[in-house]
Design a protein around this motif. Structure first.
Motif, PDB file in Angstrom:
ATOM      1  N   PHE A 161      36.609 -58.921  20.752  1.00 20.38           N
ATOM      2  CA  PHE A 161      36.200 -57.856  21.670  1.00 20.38           C
ATOM      3  C   PHE A 161      35.820 -56.623  20.842  1.00 20.38           C
ATOM      4  O   PHE A 161      36.477 -56.302  19.862  1.00 20.38           O
ATOM      5  N   LEU A 240      37.595 -52.078  28.301  1.00 22.30           N
ATOM      6  CA  LEU A 240      37.229 -53.015  27.229  1.00 22.30           C
ATOM      7  C   LEU A 240      35.721 -53.114  27.193  1.00 22.30           C
ATOM      8  O   LEU A 240      35.085 -53.188  28.251  1.00 22.30           O
ATOM      9  N   ASP A 241      35.146 -53.092  25.991  1.00 24.03           N
ATOM     10  CA  ASP A 241      33.775 -53.594  25.855  1.00 24.03           C
ATOM     11  C   ASP A 241      33.913 -54.943  25.160  1.00 24.03           C
ATOM     12  O   ASP A 241      34.128 -55.020  23.948  1.00 24.03           O
ATOM     13  N   VAL A 242      33.841 -55.981  25.973  1.00 30.25           N
ATOM     14  CA  VAL A 242      34.015 -57.343  25.447  1.00 30.25           C
ATOM     15  C   VAL A 242      32.824 -57.712  24.549  1.00 30.25           C
ATOM     16  O   VAL A 242      32.988 -58.417  23.551  1.00 30.25           O
ATOM     17  N   VAL A 273      40.426 -62.143  30.945  1.00 30.88           N
ATOM     18  CA  VAL A 273      40.337 -60.692  31.184  1.00 30.88           C
ATOM     19  C   VAL A 273      41.242 -60.303  32.358  1.00 30.88           C
ATOM     20  O   VAL A 273      41.951 -59.287  32.315  1.00 30.88           O
ATOM     21  N   ALA A 277      44.354 -57.723  32.335  1.00 28.25           N
ATOM     22  CA  ALA A 277      44.402 -56.584  33.254  1.00 28.25           C
ATOM     23  C   ALA A 277      45.676 -56.586  34.092  1.00 28.25           C
ATOM     24  O   ALA A 277      46.083 -55.549  34.619  1.00 28.25           O
ATOM     25  N   ILE A 282      44.023 -52.042  32.591  1.00 30.49           N
ATOM     26  CA  ILE A 282      42.583 -52.129  32.305  1.00 30.49           C
ATOM     27  C   ILE A 282      41.819 -51.918  33.613  1.00 30.49           C
ATOM     28  O   ILE A 282      42.000 -52.669  34.568  1.00 30.49           O
ATOM     29  N   ILE A 285      35.621 -53.041  32.491  1.00 28.80           N
ATOM     30  CA  ILE A 285      35.222 -54.052  31.501  1.00 28.80           C
ATOM     31  C   ILE A 285      33.703 -54.064  31.379  1.00 28.80           C
ATOM     32  O   ILE A 285      32.993 -54.095  32.386  1.00 28.80           O
ATOM     33  N   PRO A 288      31.573 -58.447  29.960  1.00 33.05           N
ATOM     34  CA  PRO A 288      32.582 -59.505  29.865  1.00 33.05           C
ATOM     35  C   PRO A 288      31.949 -60.891  29.698  1.00 33.05           C
ATOM     36  O   PRO A 288      32.661 -61.850  29.416  1.00 33.05           O
TER      37      PRO A 288
END
Ligand SMILES: C=C(OP(=O)(O)O)C(=O)O
Ligand SMILES: [Mg+2]
Length: 428
Positions: A161, A240-242, A273, A277, A282, A285, A288
């Protein structure tokens, strides 16, 4: 009537030490403005195309002399004598380029001129850039989402990630929000040092320690938030920036998590994810799933979009047509907005307006390779983008934007208003 009297360009270096383009626009009254453009590493394949030189002896084939020459030559010839009117100039740039992906003149050349035009127009109007971009509409200071731990292509793929970000929930002003983030960033550094882990920084200033897996990064965030005297899910939540495009294997249609030595299909990745979360707060996202995995995006958004922000970055590439498809198919509920993915200010503004009209949230974003140009801050305020993603808080190319936002907040005085917390970020 004030017109464009001269246009010229210069090759400068970005925050990764790679060449990029700076355009200078001189007005007929003698005043001049400049604008420089960023460059991504985890780029989407549907982005407008930067012009890079093929000559391997110069900057290992990454030079921008061709883009510079395009500004000095063709673009200057087409624009000199015109008024610096954004939509007209941007339309002229698109017509002159003539390609759907701006690859002939180069999206780097085109954006540098488009942005310089915005500055020139603001100057002629006697307004700060943010006010000029707002064109009378209500402005807000953006809520920052800030990278604390980095992985992916920004940190040597330590983790798959790309970004572990913090989002201030409780702050009521931009400066208070930034203060919260700075406290968490500092606490993260202290914890890493105490634990004998590397405190070296990745491309966007986030830490890039050798952590065993993604859960370890989230636990580190929990610890850092508490060390900063805050409670995860109360004053701050996580994003998150997956950046899943960059570990997607097109041949098998699966997602390879190298750091966890396992391969997941789209539904399993969405499930992962979802599980993360459930364990950590979280609320957002990004990417994802991979950039063309449209049906999987719609499934994931149906599953998670009611309780978190699902942002398309590589999916939408700030492209109105792709966004329209995403709105129609409910592929996401938010769009990342990067000026250089599309290449002109007016097309960027159209994407923001369109997204908002459809009930999507917008996150105005920098690139991993940045310059000291601070126009992104004005863009986020002027278009009331709601959120901004610039990277971490210790590098000048990032701070140019944060510090510009602090100055705009001061200048707005009583009228300064942090963008309200959207519904999708309230689930923590
Ligand atoms: C900012 C990002 O990275 P890059 O500029 O490398 O595309 C991102 O993926 O959101
Ligand atoms: Mg991204």
């Amino acid at each position: 009537m004030t017109t464009i009297a001269a246009l010229d360009a210069l090759e400068i270096l970005d925050s990764r030490g790679r060449p990029t383009v700076e355009a200078r626009l001189t007005l007929s009254d003698g005043r001049a403005v400049s604008a420089s453009v960023p460059s991504g590493a985890s780029t989407g394949r549907h982005e407008a195309v930067e012009r890079r030189d093929g000559d391997l002896s110069r900057y290992r084939g990454r030079g921008t002399r061709g883009a510079v020459a395009a500004i000095d030559g063709e673009i200057a010839a087409a624009l000199i004598g015109r008024e610096p009117r954004q939509r007209e100039v941007d339309a002229a740039l698109r017509a002159l380029d003539g390609t759907p992906d701006k690859s002939r003149l180069g999206a780097n050349a085109i954006l540098a001129v488009s942005l310089a035009t915005a500055r020139a127009a603001a100057l002629v109007a006697g307004e700060p850039l943010w006010r000029h971009l707002a064109a009378g509409a209500e402005v807000t200071l953006p809520r920052p989402m800030v990278n604390i731990v980095s992985g992916g292509l920004h940190a040597g793929r330590q983790l798959d990630f790309q970004d572990f970000l913090v989002i201030p929930l409780a702050a009521s002003s931009f400066s208070a929000a930034l203060e919260t983030v700075v406290a968490v960033h500092a606490a993260t550094g202290e914890l890493l040092a105490e634990r004998g882990l590397s405190t070296l920084k990745a491309d966007e200033g986030g830490y890039g320690p050798a952590l065993p897996d993604h859960r370890a990064a989230l636990r580190l965030l929990d610890d850092a938030v508490r060390r900063a005297g805050l409670e995860p899910g109360e004053q701050v939540a996580y994003g998150l920036d997956v950046a899943a495009t960059h570990f997607f294997d097109a041949a098998t249609g699966s997602y390879r998590l190298a750091s966890e030595q396992r391969t997941l299909d789209a539904a399993e990745l969405a499930g992962y994810v979802e599980q993360l979360a459930a364990e950590h707060p979280i609320v957002s996202i990004e990417d994802p799933l991979a950039e063309d995995d449209w049906p999987a995006w719609a499934e994931l958004t149906a599953r998670l979009g009611g309780r978190m922000q699902v942002i398309g970055d590589d999916l939408f590439t700030t492209d109105l047509q792709r966004l329209e498809r995403g709105i129609a198919e409910r592929s996401a509920n938010a769009v990342l907005v990067k000026m250089n993915q599309i290449g002109t200010i007016s097309e960027t503004a159209d994407v923001v307006a369109h997204a908002k009209a459809a009930g999507f949230t917008t996150v105005v974003s920098a690139r991993s390779g940045e310059t000291e140009d601070d126009a992104l801050a004005d863009l986020a305020v002027g278009l009331a983008g709601g959120q901004i993603k610039v990277g971490s808080v210790t590098q000048s190319e990032r701070l140019a934007k944060y510090n510009r936002l602090l100055r705009i907040e001061r200048d707005l005085g009583e009228q300064a208003r942090l963008a309200p917390l959207p519904e999708t970020l309230r689930s923590a």
